[in-house]
Design a protein around this motif. Structure first.
Motif: not given
Lengths: 773, 332
Positions: A690-703
């Motif tokens: 679907n083209g959604h940046a699926i990890n668009d939050n700070f739990a799933d985009y790890v910094v």
């Protein structure tokens, strides 16, 4: 954007070369002092106001509606339910929005297509409507109640950039960006070869402060409170998008919770907030939330880079090729300059860099700290590490042997290249001599006391050095203070502080009597804060303004009726420690400038400062101007539980003169933490269905967290660059990041035997390690 | 977030009465304690309760010794208080370690024992209403299968759901064989921690044994096993503030060089806090050595079913089990 394009952009701003030669005298001690930020107390006490902190009477709140398809056309927008909800004052979309214009007359925008221009959707998350209400919660509820249907179309968000295209040099094929000798022939006959493909992921700018606009319309003029890395450019672009003269837009960005490139150019939310404010005739606040940060305000584009290195058995580089691709959006061609450092970092007679774009249904990419160079150096420096291993050479020794004082891409000497010293100093500080090259051969204890395998890696870094034109205004005031202003901004790097240091250096007035005003487009034009050019650009104009204000002060001193030095010419006088005195007498014999102003019944003595771009006051055009660095990384590897941690980093940077070692070190340390994120954690993942940046939050985009922060040792060579004008300062915003990721993957290889050519390094990768526990 | 009615319950009976009309335990009426999951999900419109009942005023915030020699944790005890409680640290170290490995200090200060039991999955498709999710909207489908499922479960999965239970606390409670004390319209009952959470099966929206109107009043820890050792190991991408890719809670007692008692529970790999019964079976009566630990780990993961991106968790979980057992027995 390529760095060269960025240079054109900054050079194109207002301001002209002044033709004055750079001073050759040594500055006072305040230059190079580790001064704490002058704006620090405002930030630590929460009193610094960021864009979204501004509130006005009768202000409305805007919340965008984001597309839930990656490609297609809007079939219908049903706003009826939303419009009936409590507090809702406007639901705007392409069918009813006032015209928002394209930007075609100077300045740089992020997305060429203005928001709501038509019914076309080309990426998931694109703004398709805007709900405005009395409260934020009401606007949020209304946005959720807007019903949009789409005629969805085919789309492509593939992470593989293997699209078919013509050969290099053919129309629509890859462009050759740098070329010398005959690479193919040299590589074909090279006794030792490296041929590997490196990939870097999409990374999302995640500054603490998200984007936001508070737009105030007074019936004729806009005031836009923004989080912008370039208030002057923002004014230029928005004046075109909104169809109003520049003098009717004031862009204010007093404090910025960092940008990392993501805030260089305006994004669509700014024009949307302003358009809504004008239509409603009331202030409108629009905050971009973290989720939207992943779709609507740029990213570092994905790259795929084939590196080929041919060498002699004793480490002479016979040929080097970098053929790379990066993805870009449907509407905008953004070329990542991955080959920025490749043509000049190492000596080789045969070289080619080629570049190609592939289109994806994603938002428009934008520069992210070290655009091009950072992913490019990941490939180049990883390939160099692989070459060192193939040659059985020490990776530091190989790089030292390939160092050069001539930029072989253009034959020019470097203005100030000390890469060799960076490697030598770094080796010393890191203890590189103790390294044993065999995989998994070094042991240590982790922070927790566990037995771990150590891996040591190194990479070189480079980033272009340049400057553009700038202006500044400075007034010596009757109250004994100094007011200095310029239409640049402090994005969190310390610009307020270094401007104060320069003023103090020139006037002798202590820092606590200097008021620095930045972040307002109504000030005389200063630089965009990007490409590591702000310091080098703004400093000469500040110095010029200070010198001119002092000259004005001396003129006043000699000509004012009640002056103690009446009748003296400026040539007889000097200003030291804020006191005007006879040049041949000590400062202690002088009179404070404010006393003279009082006597002359003058509010101030003013100076206008103006400085030109690179080469306006030196012969910089005859030189190749770059910063350099070497970064050393230690990782700890616990194979029993596949635990990998970066434990130690030494970063040595040749960035010209360092105006403030404290704020500069702070930037380097931050870059190391960012590099840990790039090396081990960060990747924006688009769901291919679907083209959604699926990890668009700070739990799933790890910094990285503080617990992931290694022991950090930053060292500057602090050698002024004679071609960079006043003080010889280059920029340091990007270079601190440039070698971290390849040094991490080199260290990971040394510890585990696993060569990771696609970032980030994941547990999945290192689980494959064969090294015994 | 959607509009809802808000009320406060002063007694457990009031709370039960407020909830009793609901059709399921987590449909239109929700209790809020720390709010660290519920409020977030309401902001995302994932949770859309019509009624929110604040239970922070209930007298359920005590830690008390039980007559049986165990410890009762009131449902409203805060995670930070439990983790730092002297008796918990001494007798139930695995629980303290598990709680402290999760979330952040700020969240642990708010989150409660009962709320943590009801913590909902971090599956990205569950948390975004743009995507199909059988847990959020029964019958809509599972986007995670065939999607971005790197973080999701390999044990206890079904063709309708592979969402991971994200809690650390619950893993320790299963290893400690705690019981969950519940009060509802038809009185009080207790459920073993291992049976409190349900497998997704064809009804992934049903997550726990709670019925409408039921509220967790406390969690009871049994009398500690004399001479046992405990250990919690959590593996994740970064060093802090991240959900587990794999975690292991171990309670083990050796006798004469043999394993007399062992309880192993796994986090990060199961659709519920996962009791590794097969591993326990392999170890009981055996000597505590690396070979036997690996055999147990293989047994624990024998039935694992990976999705497209999470196959690595099988090997990672095995290493996690082996290390946790090793560390627990090295202490012993």
């Amino acid at each position: 954007m390529m760095f060269s394009e960025f240079l054109e952009f900054i050079q194109a701003n207002e301001g002209a070369p002044n033709g004055k030669p750079a001073p050759t005298t040594e500055p006072s001690e305040i230059i190079g002092t580790a001064l704490s930020r002058v704006d620090g107390p405002l930030k630590t006490t929460g009193t610094a106001k960021y864009a979204a902190d501004y509130n006005f009477k009768n202000m409305a709140y805007a919340v965008p509606v984001c597309a839930t398809v990656a490609s297609g056309k809007i079939r219908s927008i049903d706003t009826s339910r939303a419009e009936k909800m409590p507090g809702v004052v406007l639901v705007m979309h392409h069918g009813n929005a006032p015209q928002i214009f394209r930007n075609g007359n100077g300045g740089r925008n992020s997305e060429n297509r203005p928001p709501f221009e038509d019914d076309v959707v080309s990426y998931w998350g694109q703004y398709v409507a805007l709900a405005v209400a009395e409260t934020f919660q009401q606007a949020q509820a209304a946005a959720a109640a807007v019903s949009v249907t789409y005629d969805a179309d085919k789309f492509n968000v593939s992470a593989l950039l293997d699209d078919a295209m013509p050969e290099i040099g053919q129309p629509d094929g890859p462009k050759v960006l740098s070329h010398r000798g005959d690479f193919e022939a040299a590589f074909a006959s090279a006794p030792v070869k490296v041929d590997a493909v490196y990939r870097t992921p999409v990374e999302t700018h995640n500054p603490m402060e998200m984007h936001g606009t508070v737009a105030v319309w007074d019936g004729k003029r806009f005031t836009l409170y923004e989080s912008s890395q370039g208030v002057i450019n923002h004014m230029n672009v928005l004046s075109q998008m909104l169809g109003v003269p520049k003098e009717d837009i004031n862009v204010i960005s007093k404090f910025i919770g960092s940008g990392f490139g993501g805030k260089l150019f305006p994004w669509p939310h700014s024009a949307l907030a302003a358009t809504a404010a004008r239509q409603l005739n009331r202030p409108v606040k629009l905050s971009v939330n973290r989720k939207m940060m992943f779709s609507n305000v740029g990213h570092r584009p994905r790259t795929e880079q084939r590196m080929r290195l041919g060498a002699t058995p004793d480490g002479k580089l016979l040929g080097l090729a970098q053929d790379y691709r990066n993805h870009t959006s449907l509407h905008d061609d953004i070329r990542e300059n991955c080959g920025e450092a490749t043509p000049f970092l190492y000596s080789t007679a045969n070289l080619r860099v080629s570049s190609a774009l592939v289109k994806r249904n994603v938002g428009t990419p934008t520069p992210m700290r070290g655009p091009g160079a950072v992913p490019g150096l990941f490939a180049l420096e990883s390939a160099m590490d692989e070459l060192a291993i193939a040659l059985k050479m020490d990776p530091v020794a190989l790089r030292l042997a390939l160092d050069t004082q001539t930029d072989e891409s253009n034959g020019k000497p470097f203005s100030s290249r000390h890469l060799k010293e960076c490697l030598q100093v770094g080796s010393e500080k890191f203890g590189w001599a103790k390294r044993t090259p065999e995989i998994g051969s070094m042991r240590g204890k982790s922070k927790d006391g566990d037995d771990v395998i150590l891996g040591w890696g190194v990479a070189c870094a480079s980033w272009g050095a340049s400057r553009g034109p700038s202006q500044a205004s400075l007034s010596l005031l009757q109250n004994g203070r100094v007011r200095v202003s310029s239409g640049t901004q402090d994005i969190g790097t310390g610009t307020y502080t270094i401007v104060a240091q320069v003023v103090s250096d020139k006037t002798g007035i202590p820092i606590d009597r200097i008021d620095v005003l930045l972040g307002n487009s109504s000030f005389v034009p200063g630089p965009t804060s990007g490409g590591s050019t702000a310091t080098a650009t703004v400093v000469p104009s500040i110095a010029d303004a200070a010198n001119n204000a002092i000259a004005a002060m001396l003129q006043i001193t000699g000509s004012a009726k009640n002056s103690p030095f009446a009748g003296k010419t400026p040539q007889d006088l000097a200003m030291t420690e804020g006191k005007v005195h006879l040049k041949d007498k000590p400062a202690s014999s002088g009179v404070p400038f404010e006393e003279i102003l009082k006597g002359a019944n003058l509010a101030s003595a003013d100076g206008a400062g103006k400085s030109g771009g690179l080469g306006s006051d030196t012969k910089a055009r005859d030189y190749s101007t770059h910063s350099f660095g070497a970064q050393f990384v230690e990782v700890e590897w616990d194979p029993g539980i596949a635990r990998l941690r970066v434990s130690r980093v030494v970063s040595v940077v040749d960035g010209g003169r360092i105006i403030n070692p404290k704020t500069a070190t702070n930037q380097m340390a931050g870059a190391i933490v960012m590099g840990v994120g790039m090396g081990l954690f960060e990747e924006t993942i688009y769901d291919p269905r679907n083209g959604h940046a699926i990890n668009d939050n700070f739990a799933d985009y790890v910094v990285p967290t503080i617990a992931d922060t290694p022991q950090i040792d930053v060292h500057f060579l602090d050698i002024p660059d004679p071609q960079m004008g006043e003080y010889g300062a280059r920029g340091i915003g990007e270079i601190g990041l440039a070698g971290i990721a390849p040094a991490i993957t080199a260290a990971v290889y040394h510890a585990t035997g696993v060569r990771v050519r696609e970032l980030p390094v994941r547990i999945e990768d290192v689980l494959k390690a064969k090294v015994a526990v | 977030m959607e509009a809802f009615k808000f009320s406060r319950a002063a007694t457990v009976d009031q709370a039960v009465a407020a909830h009793a009309g609901a059709t399921t335990a987590i449909a239109e009426t929700r209790f809020v304690a720390g709010g660290t999951t519920l409020i977030d999900l309401m902001k995302l419109s994932v949770e859309r309760p019509k009624v929110v009942v604040d239970i922070n005023g209930l007298p359920l915030d005590k830690v008390e010794a039980t007559p049986e020699g165990g410890l009762r944790l009131g449902a409203l005890t805060r995670n930070a208080d439990v983790a730092n409680h002297d008796v918990v640290k001494r007798d139930y170290a695995v629980l303290s370690e598990a709680i402290l490995s999760g979330a952040s200090p700020q969240l642990r200060n708010m989150a409660t024992t009962g709320g943590n039991l009801l913590q909902r999955t971090r599956c990205p498709y569950f948390r975004d209403t743009a995507h199909a999710c059988n847990k959020r909207e029964p019958g809509s489908g599972c986007s995670a299968i065939g999607g971005h499922n790197r973080m999701l479960a390999v044990l206890g999965v079904s063709s309708d759901c592979i969402a991971t239970n994200p809690s650390d606390q619950n893993v320790a409670l299963v290893a400690l064989e705690a019981t969950i004390d519940i009060q509802g319209p038809s009185g009080k009952r207790s459920v073993p921690a291992g049976q409190f959470h349900l497998l997704p099966g064809t009804t992934p929206h049903r997550e726990t044994a709670l019925q409408p109107g039921e509220i967790i009043t406390s969690v009871t820890l049994p009398k500690p096993i004399a001479g046992s050792k405990q250990f919690y190991l959590k593996l994740r991408d970064r060093a802090a503030y991240e959900f587990a890719l794999s975690s292991t809670a171990v309670v083990i007692k050796l006798s004469g060089g043999k394993i007399e008692h062992v309880r192993i529970a796994l986090g990060g790999v199961g659709t519920k806090p996962w009791r590794a019964l097969e591993a326990e079976h392999e170890l009981t009566g055996k000597s505590a050595d690396a070979a036997n630990f690996r055999i147990a780990a293989e047994a624990a993961m024998r039935d694992a079913k990976p999705a497209s991106e999470n196959g690595y968790k099988i090997e990672l979980a095995k290493r996690c089990i082996v290390r946790a057992l090793t560390n627990a027995t090295v202490q012993a």
